[in-house]
Design a protein around this motif. Structure first.
Motif, PDB file in Angstrom:
ATOM      1  N   MET C   1     -11.629  -6.254   0.096  1.00 30.92           N
ATOM      2  CA  MET C   1     -10.548  -5.703  -0.518  1.00 30.92           C
ATOM      3  C   MET C   1      -9.615  -5.167   0.727  1.00 30.92           C
ATOM      4  O   MET C   1     -10.261  -4.451   1.420  1.00 30.92           O
ATOM      5  N   SER C   2      -8.563  -5.232   0.796  1.00 28.30           N
ATOM      6  CA  SER C   2      -7.790  -4.780   1.794  1.00 28.30           C
ATOM      7  C   SER C   2      -7.273  -3.500   1.664  1.00 28.30           C
ATOM      8  O   SER C   2      -7.297  -2.698   0.540  1.00 28.30           O
ATOM      9  N   GLU C   3      -7.169  -2.735   2.750  1.00 27.01           N
ATOM     10  CA  GLU C   3      -6.804  -1.362   2.841  1.00 27.01           C
ATOM     11  C   GLU C   3      -5.033  -1.137   2.640  1.00 27.01           C
ATOM     12  O   GLU C   3      -4.324  -1.823   2.928  1.00 27.01           O
ATOM     13  N   ILE C   4      -4.747  -0.278   1.753  1.00 28.66           N
ATOM     14  CA  ILE C   4      -3.298   0.032   1.069  1.00 28.66           C
ATOM     15  C   ILE C   4      -3.364   1.643   0.999  1.00 28.66           C
ATOM     16  O   ILE C   4      -3.199   2.043   0.173  1.00 28.66           O
ATOM     17  N   PRO C   5      -2.995   2.325   2.543  1.00 21.78           N
ATOM     18  CA  PRO C   5      -2.654   3.652   2.257  1.00 21.78           C
ATOM     19  C   PRO C   5      -1.645   4.206   1.124  1.00 21.78           C
ATOM     20  O   PRO C   5      -0.518   3.466   1.136  1.00 21.78           O
ATOM     21  N   THR C   6      -1.829   5.245   0.616  1.00 20.48           N
ATOM     22  CA  THR C   6      -1.179   5.530  -0.516  1.00 20.48           C
ATOM     23  C   THR C   6       0.295   6.403  -0.159  1.00 20.48           C
ATOM     24  O   THR C   6       0.900   6.471  -0.921  1.00 20.48           O
ATOM     25  N   ASP C   7       0.190   6.717   1.231  1.00 16.85           N
ATOM     26  CA  ASP C   7       1.455   7.457   1.719  1.00 16.85           C
ATOM     27  C   ASP C   7       2.594   6.487   2.049  1.00 16.85           C
ATOM     28  O   ASP C   7       3.479   6.933   2.667  1.00 16.85           O
ATOM     29  N   LEU C   8       2.273   5.227   2.024  1.00 17.35           N
ATOM     30  CA  LEU C   8       3.347   4.175   2.485  1.00 17.35           C
ATOM     31  C   LEU C   8       4.120   3.797   1.346  1.00 17.35           C
ATOM     32  O   LEU C   8       3.603   3.534   0.276  1.00 17.35           O
ATOM     33  N   ARG C   9       5.283   3.151   1.828  1.00 18.70           N
ATOM     34  CA  ARG C   9       5.788   2.338   0.766  1.00 18.70           C
ATOM     35  C   ARG C   9       5.681   0.925   1.156  1.00 18.70           C
ATOM     36  O   ARG C   9       5.452   0.425   2.408  1.00 18.70           O
ATOM     37  N   TYR C  10       6.070  -0.305   0.210  1.00 15.72           N
ATOM     38  CA  TYR C  10       5.651  -1.548   0.398  1.00 15.72           C
ATOM     39  C   TYR C  10       6.737  -2.656  -0.176  1.00 15.72           C
ATOM     40  O   TYR C  10       7.548  -2.368  -1.003  1.00 15.72           O
ATOM     41  N   THR C  11       6.915  -3.922   0.584  1.00 14.90           N
ATOM     42  CA  THR C  11       7.884  -4.690  -0.049  1.00 14.90           C
ATOM     43  C   THR C  11       7.020  -5.930  -0.575  1.00 14.90           C
ATOM     44  O   THR C  11       5.458  -6.048  -0.135  1.00 14.90           O
ATOM     45  N   LYS C  12       7.416  -6.872  -1.457  1.00 12.09           N
ATOM     46  CA  LYS C  12       6.705  -8.083  -2.010  1.00 12.09           C
ATOM     47  C   LYS C  12       6.309  -8.841  -0.884  1.00 12.09           C
ATOM     48  O   LYS C  12       5.324  -9.732  -1.161  1.00 12.09           O
ATOM     49  N   SER C  13       7.032  -8.765   0.192  1.00 15.41           N
ATOM     50  CA  SER C  13       6.757  -9.676   1.382  1.00 15.41           C
ATOM     51  C   SER C  13       5.872  -9.153   2.485  1.00 15.41           C
ATOM     52  O   SER C  13       5.900  -9.691   3.384  1.00 15.41           O
ATOM     53  N   HIS C  14       5.213  -8.136   1.879  1.00 20.83           N
ATOM     54  CA  HIS C  14       3.893  -7.464   2.641  1.00 20.83           C
ATOM     55  C   HIS C  14       4.287  -6.812   4.103  1.00 20.83           C
ATOM     56  O   HIS C  14       3.532  -6.629   4.850  1.00 20.83           O
ATOM     57  N   GLU C  15       5.598  -6.078   3.968  1.00 21.21           N
ATOM     58  CA  GLU C  15       5.810  -5.156   4.813  1.00 21.21           C
ATOM     59  C   GLU C  15       5.344  -3.765   4.349  1.00 21.21           C
ATOM     60  O   GLU C  15       5.593  -3.409   3.150  1.00 21.21           O
TER      61      GLU C  15
END
Lengths: 451, 483, 129
Positions: C1-15
């Motif tokens: 499972m990859s890491e996804i910090p909760t304090d960041l925002r994301y895009t569908k294209s994985h930025e």
């Protein structure tokens, strides 16, 4: 059955494994009404003897005139070893080296080729080849558009003394990508591109400039000044060079203060026979910072699991089979076999041998100039030094003169009147190291008889 | 060792170089080279030995069964090479006048005609130097056709998702955007999706048939109708023409333009990655746009067609006549085969592929599309082995090298996981096919008993698996410029 | 499972996107994206001072198996790029959210960041793949 080894028994066994009654049944997914019965327009097969007879007669029919024609394809001596080794089955019948471990021969050879091309051009890196000189120039233009990130105009300056068919092929290939190729006229006295002609574009957004050394006319450009001018104006420089010339002339990597950005040209003079125009190959070298924009295949040296040196195709992620519609080019194959010949050619001749070839061509052409200058009705069109090729102006229509020379079994030169009507009765003539003094004398005599 | 490392300074082959009796002293010093190019200096024997030894590190058709899917690695008859290299052909200058060219031009003219006949097209130009350049010419002609009709709204090329990577790359080069059409599980194009996708923006559809999945597109006529009704044209990627040679013609299927890879179907050598030839054929409506040069016959003599004869041509793509020497080889091959031989090509290529597919299936391998006929190639998927044994298609491929077989195409088409695309071609005898099947079984049993062993293959090649990450990160591309 | 910090925002294209205190925005690619790409061998960084619109392709990340475009998550001007990636592109593999950041932009509108995906939405996006 030519080249098909199956016996009747084998066919029967194979069909029974498949569970089919006949070979015909294997095609039962194809709509029946679309299937063809016979290929009426194809002649019956010939055996090897018959086809040899036919081809030998056809090859002989084309005669073997004494060649004073260049214009992009040159009659050089090719050492016997070159094609004997090149046509070994292991080179001739291998494919692109995708399975690196089983292709170290081809891969190492391409790495050596890349090294030799960088040696000759004094550039940082070379690719494994493109189709020919014309395609190399068109790919260089596309590469410059990708590589010059400061320029947004996609406008390329192309002097008209660059090989006209390279220019027209480049136009065919890049025209759909909103790239503008701008003609820059040469000086009618010298055949050169002048700095003044280029300076007319100063202050405009220009992506790249093309410089041909020598020019299509054989004349030599002021490469240092043009290169420095271009770089001072944020313009990338694409050199089109004749590889034979590079052992005498300054290599593009040393033009001006920084050297050119991309150098390309046709590799035919390095071991490929004229053979009606192909296969030749295009070479392309560039500065290291542009390597990821370079099209085509590239071989790199690396290590295997045991730390042993080996070779692989690298930077493949840029290629069409991975990047698809975002690839830098749709090119897949290179001209591997001709590159093999060229690599062997350069190894056999070495630096001194190549320099002798260049010198012999140059001296022969000088001798030719001296001889024909004495003929009434012939003038050398451009003043200044030429390498290897020269434009002659005649007092009669060129086509007539060439036809008369052909009657004497001489391929007299390339008629410039359709590409350069403004030059009037002008033709492009070349004497490589293959022409003997006697042949040059004969050429001059024949001209004086005709004019 | 590199050839550069064999160098001895000052060694020369005087027999190969011309004699030069004078100095070159008229070229100004600022235009001259200052130091000699750092090229190797060796004797002829050393050069011959070096490159002979290098050749022995290659797999090739002449030495190994080479079932590389999508590449048609059939035998390259030796006569094609020796006859294309007759001195009269080799020494012909490409711009030689027609008087000195009739023999060569006769071959080119007849080759144009024979290609029209086997593909069902109305005209052929032989100038494209590879499949990708043929594709470029084909799509450029589609564009020229629409432009000539003042129809500038067609900005989109449709490409099935199973297509070769060159298809979308080519469409982009021609200024088009690409729209992918999905493929059904049975290998056919999703016709409903296609019907949704076509419209006034459609310039054309690029299709390979049989497809890269190794099956024939059964609804080709309906596909052609759909695209044509929308005003688009149909492009045939001839990569798989060998499968149907002499059985069915792209022209009869409704295609408007095709490229034929002569280095596949017509057996010119692959040469370690070229030269190829991507001759391009068209239906009548695209004929005016064919690239130059082409040969025409008038009375008993041949002449070159120029821009004057063909004002609507898309122009020239090469400096001269494309890969002329390759064309001569294809010509000789076609004359040796003749009409009957050519029909057998498709038949036996298909027989060999279906036989191998049946055998591998019988022995427990998973075939990607098991209920269909194979064309001249088929796909084995090693998904099960990858999951259960952690042995991948790449591992099988590398181990095959140890057992004396060139690996099939791996990881293409992208749609099928852990795939091997296997194309035996018609020139391979049954015993080679059986040998390959045995080798696959051996690897399967090795994988079951000792997966790590298979994952370490190859063991018998000049090198073991190479570090591609290092190669791409620490670029070492030239011996001369080691910084 | 990859890491996804909760304090960041994301895009569908994985930025991923981080709004810094000074109002600038730092951009990189997610742990999931670097896993998909495999060993990264080169990054073609965007030009500083260039202005991009959201979803413009602005940079190329190259691994042995793929060269992927990276897209501008929000409209803005590039003000800095991570020069350390020139020599050590594999920092994106080892530290996608810290040392492996790729560029900084001055956003046209800070509020655009809020419009991007939050960690849990991004997590469900990649779960669907």
């Amino acid at each position: 059955m030519p080249f098909i080894p199956h016996t009747e028994d084998e066919i029967r066994d194979m069909l029974s494994v498949i569970g089919a009654d006949s070979i015909e049944q294997l095609f039962d997914e194809i709509p029946a009404h679309l299937r063809i019965k016979k290929l009426e327009g194809i002649p019956d097969g010939l055996n090897e003897m018959e086809v040899s007879r036919l081809m030998t007669a056809r090859a002989a029919q084309d005669g073997m005139p004494v060649c004073f024609m260049g214009a992009g394809a040159y009659d050089h001596h090719i050492p016997a070893a070159v094609w004997q080794i090149t046509t070994r089955g292991e080179y001739y019948t291998a494919y692109t080296p995708y399975q690196a471990e089983a292709s170290q021969g081809t891969l190492q050879l391409i790495y050596e080729f890349q090294s030799m091309m960088t040696a000759l051009t004094a550039m940082d890196v070379s690719n494994a080849s493109l189709y020919d000189g014309a395609s190399a120039l068109s790919e260089a233009v596309l590469m410059a558009v990708r590589g010059n990130r400061k320029s947004k105009s996609r406008r390329i300056l192309v002097p008209t003394n660059v090989n006209p068919v390279y220019r027209s092929a480049t136009k065919s290939i890049v025209q759909h990508q909103a790239i503008e190729l701008i003609d820059v006229e040469f000086d009618t006295k010298t055949g050169q591109t002048t700095l003044d002609a280029l300076k007319a574009y100063e202050g405009e957004d220009i992506t790249a400039v093309v410089i041909s050394q020598p020019t299509f006319f054989g004349t030599l450009e002021q490469v240092d000044a043009i290169t420095d001018w271009a770089h001072a104006n944020g313009i990338m420089v694409i050199a089109v060079v004749n590889p034979t010339s590079l052992s005498l002339l300054k290599p593009p990597g040393e033009w001006g203060d920084k050297g050119v950005d991309i150098a390309c040209g046709d590799g035919q003079p390095l071991g490929a026979p004229m053979s009606s125009g192909g296969p030749y190959y295009g070479f392309m070298c560039c500065k290291k910072e542009h390597v990821r924009q370079m099209p085509g295949r590239i071989v790199g040296r690396t290590l295997d699991q045991d730390g042993k040196e080996g070779f692989v195709l690298t930077l493949q992620a840029r290629e069409q089979h991975i990047r698809r519609s975002k690839a830098t080019s749709n090119i897949c194959t290179n001209q591997g076999l001709v590159v093999t010949a060229s690599t062997i050619y350069m190894s056999l001749l070495g630096p001194q041998g190549l320099e002798k070839v260049a010198a012999a061509c140059h001296l022969n052409t000088n001798r030719l100039i001296e001889k024909v200058s004495a003929v009434k009705g012939v003038d050398v069109l451009f003043n200044g030094i030429v390498f290897h090729e020269v434009v002659l102006k005649l007092n009669k229509p060129v086509a007539e003169v060439l036809a008369a020379l052909a009657e004497k079994n001489i391929l007299g030169g390339f008629d410039l009147s359709s590409d350069y009507p403004q030059l009037k009765n002008a033709m492009l003539v070349c004497a490589t190291e293959m022409r003997t003094d006697e042949e040059i004398d004969r050429y001059a005599r024949a001209l004086s008889e005709i004019l | 060792m590199l050839i550069f490392e064999h160098t001895t300074q000052g060694r020369q082959n005087t027999a190969q170089a011309p004699v030069v009796n004078a100095e070159v002293n008229d070229i100004p010093v600022e235009l001259r080279r200052k130091t000699a190019a750092p090229l190797p200096e060796l004797s002829e024997l050393q050069v011959v030995r070096h490159y002979t030894r290098l050749s022995q590190k290659n797999f090739s058709i002449d030495t190994h069964f080479y079932p590389l899917g999508s590449c048609t690695m059939k035998y390259n008859p030796r006569a094609c090479n020796s006859l294309a290299m007759l001195p009269g052909f080799l020494s012909r200058h490409p711009l030689a006048p027609e008087k000195f060219s009739q023999g060569f031009m006769a071959c080119i003219y007849e080759l144009q005609n024979m290609l029209c006949e086997v593909t069902g097209m109305a005209g052929f130009s032989l100038t494209p130097m590879a499949g990708a350049q043929g594709e470029f010419a084909g799509v450029a002609m589609i564009r020229a056709y629409h432009d000539a009709k003042q129809d500038f709204e067609r900005k989109e090329i449709l490409v099935p998702d199973a297509a070769h990577g060159t298809n979308p790359a080519t469409a982009t080069m021609c200024g088009y955007t690409v729209k992918e059409i999905p493929t059904l599980d049975n290998g056919d194009v999703d016709l409903d999706a296609l019907k949704q996708a076509v419209g006034p923006q459609t310039a054309g559809l690029m299709l390979t048939n049989p497809s890269t999945l190794g099956v024939f597109e059964r609804r080709i006529e309906e596909i052609a109708k759909t695209v044509h009704q929308a005003g688009g044209l149909l492009y045939y990627d001839g990569a798989n023409l060998n499968a149907i040679l002499g059985k069915i013609r792209p022209g009869d299927m409704g295609f408007d333009v095709i490229h034929s890879n002569l280095h596949k179907t017509f057996s010119t050598p692959h040469g370690g990655g070229g030269p190829g030839s991507g001759a391009i054929g068209v239906s009548n409506r695209l004929k005016p746009f064919l690239p130059l040069p082409m040969v025409a016959k008038e009375g008993e003599s041949y002449r070159w067609l120029t821009e004057k004869d063909c004002p609507q041509t898309i122009g020239r793509l090469s400096a001269f006549m494309g890969n002329a020497g390759v064309l001569l080889r294809a010509y000789v091959y076609m004359r040796l085969l003749g009409k009957e031989g050519m029909q057998r090509v498709g038949e036996f290529a298909t027989l060999n592929a279906n036989y191998m597919m049946a055998q591998l299936k019988n022995k427990g391998f998973d075939v990607a599309i098991p209920d269909r006929r194979a064309s001249h190639e088929f796909i084995v998927t090693l998904k099960k082995q990858a999951k259960e044994l952690h042995v991948t298609a790449m591992d099988f491929a590398k181990r095959l090298l140890d057992l004396g077989y060139h690996a099939p195409t791996t990881y293409f088409p992208l749609l099928i996981p852990e795939c091997l695309l296997i194309e035996p071609t018609e020139t391979e005898a049954k015993e080679s096919l059986d040998g390959f099947i045995e080798a696959m079984l051996q690897i399967q049993s090795e994988a079951e008993n000792d997966a790590e062993f298979v994952k370490g293959a190859p063991y018998t090649m000049p090198v073991k698996r190479l570090d591609e990450v290092r190669a791409a990160k620490q670029l070492d591309l030239s011996w001369v410029n080691q910084s | 499972m990859s890491e996804i910090p909760t304090d960041l925002r994301y895009t569908k294209s994985h930025e991923w996107v981080r709004l810094e205190e000074d109002g600038t925005v730092t951009v990189g690619i997610t742990d999931h994206a670097q896993e998909l790409l495999g060993d990264i061998v080169f990054v073609e960084l965007p030009e500083v001072d260039m202005e991009y619109t959201a979803e413009d392709a602005c940079c190329v990340i190259e691994s042995v198996k793929a060269a992927s475009d990276m897209y501008m998550p929000i409209t803005g001007e590039v003000i800095d790029t991570n020069q350390a990636l020139v020599d050590e592109p594999d920092m994106i593999n080892s530290s996608p959210y810290d040392d492996g950041w790729i560029f900084r932009i001055k956003p046209a509108d800070e509020d655009d960041v809020e419009q991007l995906l939050d960690a849990s939405t991004y997590e469900s996006e990649i779960a669907d793949e």
